[in-house]
Each structure stands twice: as structure tokens, then as C-alpha cells.
Design a protein around this motif. Structure first.
Motif, PDB file in Angstrom:
ATOM      1  N   UNK A 356      38.735  30.159  61.359  1.00 33.05           N
ATOM      2  CA  UNK A 356      39.790  29.441  62.083  1.00 33.05           C
ATOM      3  C   UNK A 356      39.487  29.369  63.582  1.00 33.05           C
ATOM      4  N   UNK A 357      38.444  30.079  64.033  1.00 33.29           N
ATOM      5  CA  UNK A 357      38.090  30.071  65.454  1.00 33.29           C
ATOM      6  C   UNK A 357      36.634  30.518  65.591  1.00 33.29           C
ATOM      7  N   UNK A 391      47.494  22.296  60.133  1.00 36.48           N
ATOM      8  CA  UNK A 391      46.928  22.438  61.471  1.00 36.48           C
ATOM      9  C   UNK A 391      45.457  22.847  61.396  1.00 36.48           C
ATOM     10  N   UNK A 392      44.689  22.384  62.362  1.00 35.63           N
ATOM     11  CA  UNK A 392      43.272  22.743  62.438  1.00 35.63           C
ATOM     12  C   UNK A 392      42.899  22.969  63.898  1.00 35.63           C
ATOM     13  N   UNK A 393      42.042  23.953  64.141  1.00 32.36           N
ATOM     14  CA  UNK A 393      41.514  24.206  65.477  1.00 32.36           C
ATOM     15  C   UNK A 393      40.173  23.485  65.638  1.00 32.36           C
ATOM     16  N   UNK A 394      40.015  22.806  66.759  1.00 30.56           N
ATOM     17  CA  UNK A 394      38.753  22.148  67.100  1.00 30.56           C
ATOM     18  C   UNK A 394      38.181  22.872  68.316  1.00 30.56           C
ATOM     19  N   UNK A 395      36.973  23.429  68.169  1.00 29.30           N
ATOM     20  CA  UNK A 395      36.362  24.244  69.225  1.00 29.30           C
ATOM     21  C   UNK A 395      35.143  23.528  69.807  1.00 29.30           C
ATOM     22  N   UNK A 396      34.971  23.649  71.098  1.00 23.98           N
ATOM     23  CA  UNK A 396      33.858  22.985  71.781  1.00 23.98           C
ATOM     24  C   UNK A 396      33.124  23.965  72.693  1.00 23.98           C
ATOM     25  N   UNK A 397      31.818  24.095  72.510  1.00 20.96           N
ATOM     26  CA  UNK A 397      30.948  24.773  73.483  1.00 20.96           C
ATOM     27  C   UNK A 397      30.212  23.691  74.261  1.00 20.96           C
ATOM     28  N   UNK A 398      30.160  23.818  75.588  1.00 21.96           N
ATOM     29  CA  UNK A 398      29.485  22.801  76.390  1.00 21.96           C
ATOM     30  C   UNK A 398      28.654  23.435  77.497  1.00 21.96           C
ATOM     31  N   UNK A 399      27.641  22.701  77.916  1.00 22.55           N
ATOM     32  CA  UNK A 399      26.728  23.140  78.969  1.00 22.55           C
ATOM     33  C   UNK A 399      27.399  22.854  80.309  1.00 22.55           C
ATOM     34  N   UNK A 400      27.768  23.941  81.018  1.00 26.06           N
ATOM     35  CA  UNK A 400      28.534  23.770  82.256  1.00 26.06           C
ATOM     36  C   UNK A 400      27.685  23.233  83.404  1.00 26.06           C
TER      37      UNK A 400
END
Length: 429
Positions: A356-357, A391-400
Motif C-alpha cells: 500500500x506504500x 482507494x489507491x496510493x500513487x507513489x512517485x520517486x523523482x530525481x531532484x
């Protein structure tokens, strides 16, 4: 009868070396032209390499788990029907043959030897080597190369950076800076050894796991990851899928999962925030014209990322067929090199394993990866009332280095708006 020498193929524009995963044919086996001969792993792709000719495998020159430069002879195939004047064996280049036969450990240790004092640059350097050397102030001419003919490889530069960081200038006390440089410069830094007790089982690291470990460590050490998450109400989407999934399977021949809906939402978000559809290039940022979505897929041979090319030109039906075709061929080990290259952004359906995360690791040089977690029915506030929603969690990792929080937040909001706009009567065509 003549001998065809098969060399390590070029598996990507910036790829300079490859690791033998496993041989699919043994010495003495017959092989047809274009039949899979071996599996090769690089920092970009994992792929089966087809035989360039039909014949019999006569020699295997490189053992599984060994990393060699592009162009290094890796096996020999006896080919029938050649003229009698041809040699039975084609000798490998003198500089390359010993290198191919050396174990991987020996190749890794080689850069620690003193560099030649002539200062002469031996041969041309690949873009990856040149860029890495410039970033860390290393002169490639002063690095002992372990590639064919003394060619300096990416690992040689990384080892040189590590050695430089471990030797502070004379008269200065060691500070935290050299340690930080060593940690971020080389994935070859040894971690704390495991404690092995009676009854423990030690499993040698498989070649594919070595490549995965190298990629993950390199990404975490060189890319400044940042992370965001949004909650999305997908009640309408779940109702739509439930209503049409049986009819869809009968008509289209594939199952209707949530992945194509998520991929379509990602495409719309990349259009709205094109900064996420780019790649870090050292001293520049490459903004990609095409939208090619990599899709993380778990197989019994490890995690791979096949790519849906031009995902922005496909509707839900097209994405459903493309994604399931790639997953099916990935698990059967039948992906091509083209299937595994060219990605500009990555999507991972982590919800398939019940999470879920998650905090995904970026598939560098891409600058973002998004996950779709498990869809969970739970009470939420809707207006002034409490209702049970999906409900669903959408997670994003990004290059800062490339993307700021505002852009990343907008990207997730576009995905959220797109998914929440889907209702029981939304058309998928």
C-alpha cells in the motif's frame, strides 16, 4: 568447415560492456541462426542474444558471471559449407582473448595496479567513461585499463575515484568528505560482511542478481531521490472494470487489468509535466520526444523492465494488449533487446504483491518512477458524510536535480484527476 567467432554484442548506444548471464547452448550443441545462444546483462538491459549463424558450438570462451567489453570474443561456432582454404579456428585478438578468460574478480582488482607512467591515452574513451572521468577530475590516461587492449572501462574510473578518496592529501587529517566521495562514486565499495553461523546456508550470487544490485546501488548513490504520494479514489474505475472485464476478455483475447488505465494516466501526466519525461546527462538534461513507458516485471530470473514504445499513441485496449504481451514474453524469456531499451519513464504495479506504500528506486538515467499500490476499500469523508470507497496510493520517486517538488506534485495531481474521472460508463476505445 570454418569457425565463426561470436563477440559480445552492443546492447545499447552507451553500453560499453556486458555480463554473461547464462549459456543457453553448451559445447557440442547444434544452434540455428537467430536461435537464442546466451543471456547477456548490462546496466541498461537484460536480453537473449541470438546466434548469427547456424552450426555447432565448438568453444565457450567466457564463463557465466564474467563481464567483458563490447566486441570481446565469447564463443566459437563451427559452420558447415565453407571453403577448404578457410581455417578451422579463427583466433581471438591477442589483447582480448586473455581478458575474456579472466574471472570477474581479477578484472575488478586490476585498476588498483600502478598506472603506466607514459601518460599516453590508450585508444578512445566511451561517452560514459569520459563523462564519469570529467565529473570526478580523473585523467583516464593515468588509469590502468582492464578492457580489451588496455581500454579504460567505467569500472576502472570508479575504482580510481575510490582509491583517490581513500588517500587524503599528506598533512591533512582525514575528514568525512573523502568517505562521502568514495561512497557516492563507486558501487564496488564493500559492505559489512555477513555473520555466518552453523546451520546457515550460503547461496552464491546469481549473475542477474549482481546486475540488479549494481543498478540499485548506483542509482541510490548517484541520484538524489525525492518522494511524494497521493491518495486516489478509484471507485468509478473499479466499477467500470467489474462491468466490462468478462466481455473485454472474450472480445479482445486479453484480461483487462488496472495497469493500462494507470499507464494512460501516466501518459497524460507526462504530457502536462514534460520535465518528468527526460534524462539526466551529467552537464545537461535530455528532454525526450517519445513517451516510452518501462514496466517493471518480476520473473523467476529477476526483475526486468520491458518498454511499451510510444505509449501516448495507444488507447486503453492497445495498452492492455501491449503490456500483457510484454509480461508474457518476459516470463517466458523471449524478450528482444528492443523490448528492453528506450524507456523514458517507469511504472511499477507494486499493488500486485499487496503493498500500500512503496519508495521505488529510479531507473537511471530516467528521472522518475511511479507505483500503483493495492486498491483498498475503506471509509473516507465524502462531502459531509463517510462512505466506503475504493482507494489507491500513487507513489512517485523523482530525481531532484531535474524535477522540483512543485512539478512532481502537479504530475501526481494529473494522474489523480485522470483516474478519478473514470466512471462506470467511460469508453475505453
Amino acid at each position: 568447415m570454418a569457425t565463426e567467432v561470436v563477440t559480445m554484442p552492443q546492447l545499447g548506444e552507451s553500453v560499453t560492456e556486458g555480463t554473461i548471464g547464462q549459456w543457453l547452448k553448451n559445447v557440442g550443441d547444434e544452434v540455428e541462426k537467430y536461435e537464442s545462444l546466451l543471456e547477456v546483462m548490462t546496466d541498461k538491459v537484460n536480453a537473449e542474444v541470438p546466434s548469427p549463424v547456424s552450426g555447432k558450438v565448438s568453444k565457450i570462451l567466457v564463463d557465466p558471471g564474467t563481464t567483458v567489453p563490447i566486441g570481446t570474443p565469447i564463443c566459437e561456432i563451427e559452420v558447415e559449407g565453407a571453403g577448404s582454404g578457410e581455417s578451422q579456428e579463427t583466433p581471438a585478438p591477442e589483447a582480448a582473448a586473455p581478458q575474456a578468460a579472466e574471472p570477474a574478480a581479477a578484472q575488478t582488482a586490476e585498476p588498483s595496479r600502478p598506472a603506466p607512467s607514459t601518460g599516453e591515452i590508450r585508444g578512445r574513451y566511451s561517452p560514459a567513461v569520459r563523462r564519469l572521468a570529467e565529473e570526478h577530475g580523473i585523467n583516464p590516461a593515468e588509469v590502468a585499463g582492464t578492457g580489451a587492449g588496455g581500454r579504460v572501462t567505467r569500472n576502472d574510473i570508479l575504482k580510481a575515484v575510490e582509491n583517490q578518496a581513500q588517500a587524503p592529501a599528506a598533512g591533512q587529517a582525514a575528514t568525512a568528505q573523502p568517505a562521502r566521495e568514495a561512497a557516492t562514486a563507486s558501487f564496488a565499495v564493500e559492505s559489512a560482511p555477513a555473520v555466518i553461523e552453523d546451520g546457515d546456508t550460503v547461496e552464491p550470487l546469481a549473475p542477474v542478481r549482481k546486475v540488479i544490485a549494481e543498478r540499485m546501488v548506483r542509482s541510490k548513490q548517484t541520484v538524489p531521490h525525492a518522494w511524494l504520494m497521493v491518495e486516489v479514489d478509484v471507485t468509478g474505475l473499479t466499477e467500470l472494470r467489474s462491468r466490462i472485464k468478462d466481455e473485454f476478455k472474450e472480445r479482445e483475447g486479453v484480461s483487462l487489468t488496472y495497469v493500462p488505465f494507470m499507464m494512460r494516466a501516466v501518459v497524460e501526466a507526462l504530457r502536462a509535466v514534460p520535465e518528468l519525461n527526460s534524462q539526466w546527462n551529467g552537464d545537461s538534461i535530455v528532454h525526450k520526444k517519445r513517451i516510452n513507458i518501462g514496466m517493471a516485471a518480476a520473473t523467476d530470473r529477476g526483475l526486468i523492465v520491458p518498454v511499451v514504445k510510444d505509449a501516448d499513441q495507444k488507447n486503453i485496449v492497445g495498452l492492455a494488449k501491449a503490456t500483457q504481451d510484454l509480461v508474457k514474453r518476459a516470463r517466458a524469456g523471449r524478450l528482444t533487446m528492443d523490448d528492453l531499451s528506450g524507456g523514458t519513464f517507469t511504472l511499477d504495479n507494486t499493488g500486485a504483491v499487496g503493498t500500500v506504500l512503496t519508495y521505488p528506486v529510479i531507473n537511471a538515467p530516467e528521472v522518475g518512477i511511479v507505483t500503483m499500490e493495492s486498491i483498498v476499500r475503506r471509509p473516507v469523508v465524502v462531502g459531509d458524510m463517510i462512505a466506503i470507497r475504493s482507494m489507491v496510493n500513487i507513489c512517485l520517486s523523482f530525481d531532484h536535480r531535474v524535477v522540483d517538488g512543485a512539478e512532481a506534485g502537479k504530475f501526481l495531481q494529473v494522474i489523480k484527476k485522470n483516474l478519478e474521472s473514470i466512471g462506470p460508463n467511460t469508453s475505453i476505445y
